[in-house]
Design a protein around this motif. Structure first.
Motif, PDB file in Angstrom:
ATOM      1  N   TYR A  56       0.842  -1.203   0.000  1.00 22.80           N
ATOM      2  CA  TYR A  56       0.000   0.000   0.000  1.00 22.80           C
ATOM      3  C   TYR A  56       0.877   1.254   0.000  1.00 22.80           C
ATOM      4  O   TYR A  56       0.606   2.218  -0.718  1.00 22.80           O
ATOM      5  CB  TYR A  56      -0.910  -0.016   1.224  1.00 22.80           C
ATOM      6  CG  TYR A  56      -1.845   1.163   1.311  1.00 22.80           C
ATOM      7  CD1 TYR A  56      -3.081   1.147   0.671  1.00 22.80           C
ATOM      8  CD2 TYR A  56      -1.499   2.310   2.033  1.00 22.80           C
ATOM      9  CE1 TYR A  56      -3.937   2.234   0.740  1.00 22.80           C
ATOM     10  CE2 TYR A  56      -2.345   3.396   2.107  1.00 22.80           C
ATOM     11  CZ  TYR A  56      -3.571   3.352   1.461  1.00 22.80           C
ATOM     12  OH  TYR A  56      -4.407   4.431   1.535  1.00 22.80           O
ATOM     13  N   PHE A  59       2.391   1.893  -3.437  1.00 25.31           N
ATOM     14  CA  PHE A  59       1.422   2.467  -4.369  1.00 25.31           C
ATOM     15  C   PHE A  59       1.218   3.950  -4.084  1.00 25.31           C
ATOM     16  O   PHE A  59       1.211   4.773  -5.015  1.00 25.31           O
ATOM     17  CB  PHE A  59       0.075   1.748  -4.261  1.00 25.31           C
ATOM     18  CG  PHE A  59      -1.033   2.490  -4.967  1.00 25.31           C
ATOM     19  CD1 PHE A  59      -1.181   2.391  -6.341  1.00 25.31           C
ATOM     20  CD2 PHE A  59      -1.906   3.319  -4.266  1.00 25.31           C
ATOM     21  CE1 PHE A  59      -2.183   3.091  -7.007  1.00 25.31           C
ATOM     22  CE2 PHE A  59      -2.909   4.024  -4.919  1.00 25.31           C
ATOM     23  CZ  PHE A  59      -3.043   3.909  -6.285  1.00 25.31           C
ATOM     24  N   PHE A  60       1.049   4.299  -2.819  1.00 26.85           N
ATOM     25  CA  PHE A  60       0.842   5.696  -2.462  1.00 26.85           C
ATOM     26  C   PHE A  60       2.048   6.534  -2.856  1.00 26.85           C
ATOM     27  O   PHE A  60       1.896   7.677  -3.319  1.00 26.85           O
ATOM     28  CB  PHE A  60       0.580   5.820  -0.962  1.00 26.85           C
ATOM     29  CG  PHE A  60       0.287   7.215  -0.513  1.00 26.85           C
ATOM     30  CD1 PHE A  60      -0.987   7.747  -0.638  1.00 26.85           C
ATOM     31  CD2 PHE A  60       1.284   8.010   0.022  1.00 26.85           C
ATOM     32  CE1 PHE A  60      -1.258   9.047  -0.240  1.00 26.85           C
ATOM     33  CE2 PHE A  60       1.022   9.312   0.425  1.00 26.85           C
ATOM     34  CZ  PHE A  60      -0.252   9.829   0.298  1.00 26.85           C
ATOM     35  N   HIS A 115      -1.252  -2.158 -10.586  1.00 26.47           N
ATOM     36  CA  HIS A 115      -2.248  -1.160 -10.182  1.00 26.47           C
ATOM     37  C   HIS A 115      -2.314  -0.005 -11.174  1.00 26.47           C
ATOM     38  O   HIS A 115      -2.546   1.145 -10.780  1.00 26.47           O
ATOM     39  CB  HIS A 115      -1.929  -0.631  -8.784  1.00 26.47           C
ATOM     40  CG  HIS A 115      -1.975  -1.676  -7.714  1.00 26.47           C
ATOM     41  ND1 HIS A 115      -3.116  -2.366  -7.384  1.00 26.47           N
ATOM     42  CD2 HIS A 115      -1.001  -2.161  -6.907  1.00 26.47           C
ATOM     43  CE1 HIS A 115      -2.858  -3.220  -6.410  1.00 26.47           C
ATOM     44  NE2 HIS A 115      -1.588  -3.126  -6.105  1.00 26.47           N
ATOM     45  N   TRP A 122      -6.393   7.728  -9.413  1.00 24.28           N
ATOM     46  CA  TRP A 122      -5.845   8.548  -8.330  1.00 24.28           C
ATOM     47  C   TRP A 122      -5.245   9.843  -8.884  1.00 24.28           C
ATOM     48  O   TRP A 122      -5.496  10.934  -8.362  1.00 24.28           O
ATOM     49  CB  TRP A 122      -4.787   7.758  -7.569  1.00 24.28           C
ATOM     50  CG  TRP A 122      -4.347   8.413  -6.290  1.00 24.28           C
ATOM     51  CD1 TRP A 122      -3.623   9.570  -6.163  1.00 24.28           C
ATOM     52  CD2 TRP A 122      -4.619   7.978  -4.958  1.00 24.28           C
ATOM     53  NE1 TRP A 122      -3.412   9.880  -4.847  1.00 24.28           N
ATOM     54  CE2 TRP A 122      -4.022   8.913  -4.080  1.00 24.28           C
ATOM     55  CE3 TRP A 122      -5.297   6.885  -4.426  1.00 24.28           C
ATOM     56  CZ2 TRP A 122      -4.081   8.775  -2.695  1.00 24.28           C
ATOM     57  CZ3 TRP A 122      -5.358   6.745  -3.043  1.00 24.28           C
ATOM     58  CH2 TRP A 122      -4.764   7.689  -2.198  1.00 24.28           C
ATOM     59  N   ASP A 172      -5.062  -5.154  -2.475  1.00 24.52           N
ATOM     60  CA  ASP A 172      -5.177  -4.677  -3.861  1.00 24.52           C
ATOM     61  C   ASP A 172      -6.573  -4.117  -4.128  1.00 24.52           C
ATOM     62  O   ASP A 172      -6.731  -3.104  -4.819  1.00 24.52           O
ATOM     63  CB  ASP A 172      -4.882  -5.816  -4.833  1.00 24.52           C
ATOM     64  CG  ASP A 172      -3.451  -6.313  -4.723  1.00 24.52           C
ATOM     65  OD1 ASP A 172      -2.568  -5.480  -4.472  1.00 24.52           O
ATOM     66  OD2 ASP A 172      -3.226  -7.519  -4.884  1.00 24.52           O
ATOM     67  N   ILE A 175      -6.875  -0.667  -2.514  1.00 24.09           N
ATOM     68  CA  ILE A 175      -6.208   0.349  -3.331  1.00 24.09           C
ATOM     69  C   ILE A 175      -7.114   0.796  -4.475  1.00 24.09           C
ATOM     70  O   ILE A 175      -7.255   1.992  -4.749  1.00 24.09           O
ATOM     71  CB  ILE A 175      -4.879  -0.198  -3.872  1.00 24.09           C
ATOM     72  CG1 ILE A 175      -3.858  -0.316  -2.737  1.00 24.09           C
ATOM     73  CG2 ILE A 175      -4.334   0.693  -4.980  1.00 24.09           C
ATOM     74  CD1 ILE A 175      -2.569  -1.007  -3.138  1.00 24.09           C
TER      75      ILE A 175
END
Length: 427
Positions: A56, A59-60, A115, A122, A172, A175
């Motif tokens: 996580y 990804f951020f 992702h 996002w 996942d 997200i």
């Protein structure tokens, strides 16, 4: 003098000060939003294994690095754009988020990152929300900015609560859901904030192109400086995950998230308020607003020192008590980073002078230094197989970098006759 009279005096001063009213409006919502976001991180760390938290966090790190590039830096100049150019300017930069997000998603897909769709959602949502937020800064509508931050934090908390109640533990899937939420919120916030009736009026492509040319400092200096800054912070999360494991990447990422709490609350809030105040003062040549800026900048130092001590004393204990003994590494990293976060709090509000007086190349120069510091610090850490060397070098050299930036900012303020030996020059 009684305590009641002191309190009454502060209340009267607050009511008279435009600066304090704006700070109070923005900080109130931001404090609550930050508390909710940090609470969400605590719950995430308690319910998910460190490896999932690392996934996580990575990804951020990727999304938050790429999102500002979607606007090419143009949104940062919205408060300073002349009134007769604001409509074509907004229409021109409003065309950027979607194609830029799709380009980033395509790059992620070709790189084999799973992702990629969440990246598109996002990035586009965050960029569109940023457009509306900076327009509200221009209009000094800081209650709207604070409300949007609070709403996003609450809805993210709702997503986490929904996963907990339904006993779903797929990181996942979380997200993907949160990325979709960011897109919906961004579009809704921009629709509420921007002057849609004015934007609906026809505008020539030539007029739109002219406004972009007048704001050429955005893609030339603001975009690369902001992008380099985010790379310096977030790429080490990915590097640490690759070379030292996802567990340590999660610990470092949490130090950044919790450390940026006071940075965003104090430094970020004051930045937006100072930016609106200083650009308004320049446009109107309002001496009272100039004086408020000159007085307030002297008080930021004490807030930065207090925040540094607070982080150094409370974060090591807090990580252990809140997240458990397996998170003690994050506590020691936060102790090393405390002076760096304090320097960031002090310099962030003052850096509005770079945009206000079109000196963005100073920021680009210092961001190049920062990228070199990041590469050097973690490059040495990888070569020596010791992540702690990287953390210490990054923090110490980062503080030196901010000291050099402060020297440049003070020179700009003196040259622009905003200050002289710490005081506003007489007209």
């Amino acid at each position: 003098m009684t305590k009641f009279s002191i309190v009454s005096g502060w209340i009267a001063r607050f009511r008279k000060s435009t600066l304090l009213q704006r700070i109070g409006a923005l900080m109130t919502g931001t404090v609550i939003a930050q508390a909710i976001q940090l609470f969400n991180l605590v719950i995430l760390a308690k319910l998910y294994p460190l490896s999932d938290v690392g996934t996580y966090s990575m990804f951020f790190a990727i999304a938050s690095t790429l999102a500002p590039a979607a606007m090419l830096g143009y949104e940062m100049l919205i408060p300073a754009v002349p009134d007769d150019e604001i409509r074509p300017y907004l229409k021109a930069i409003g065309l950027l988020p979607l194609p830029m997000a799709l380009l980033a998603a395509a790059a992620a897909f070709l790189a084999g990152y799973g992702h990629w769709a969440a990246i598109a959602s996002w990035i586009s949502g965050a960029a569109i929300q940023r457009l509306g937020e900076m327009y509200n800064v221009r209009r000094n509508r800081f209650r709207h900015v604070a409300s949007a931050r609070l709403l996003q934090a609450l809805l993210m908390s709702g997503v986490l609560a929904g996963f907990i109640l339904s006993q779903r533990r797929d990181i996942d899937e979380m997200i993907a859901v949160q990325a979709s939420l960011v897109f919906v919120l961004g579009v809704s916030y921009a629709a509420f904030s921007l002057p849609l009736s004015e934007l609906a009026e026809s505008c020539s492509w030539a007029a739109m192109a002219k406004t972009l040319r007048n704001a050429a400092n955005a893609p030339l200096f603001l975009l690369p400086s902001n992008f380099l800054n985010l790379i310096a912070y977030n790429v080490p999360v990915v590097v640490i995950g690759k070379w030292f494991g996802a567990d340590l990447a999660a610990q470092y990422a949490y130090v950044l998230r919790f450390g940026f709490g006071p940075v965003s609350l104090i430094g970020g809030t004051l930045y937006q308020v100072f930016y609106g105040l200083l650009t308004e003062a320049v446009r109107s040549q309002n001496e009272a607003l100039f004086n408020q800026f000159a007085r307030a900048r002297r008080m930021i130092f004490f807030a930065a020192v207090s925040a540094t001590l607070g982080i150094a004393l409370s974060y090591p204990i807090g990580f252990r008590l809140l997240l458990g003994p397996q998170w003690m590494t994050a506590g020691w990293i936060s102790l090393i980073f405390a002076p760096f976060f304090g320097a960031m709090i002090y310099l962030t509000p003052l850096s509005v002078a770079l945009n206000t007086f079109n000196r963005q190349y100073f920021e680009l120069k210092t961001q190049l230094h920062y990228l070199i510091i990041s590469a050097l610090s973690f490059g040495i850490a990888i070569a020596l197989h010791n992540s702690w060397i990287g953390f210490m070098l990054f923090s110490w050299l980062g503080c030196l970098r901010y000291a050099l930036l402060l020297k440049d900012i003070n020179a700009i303020l003196i040259e622009s006759e905003v200050i002289a030996d710490g005081n506003r020059k007489a007209p």
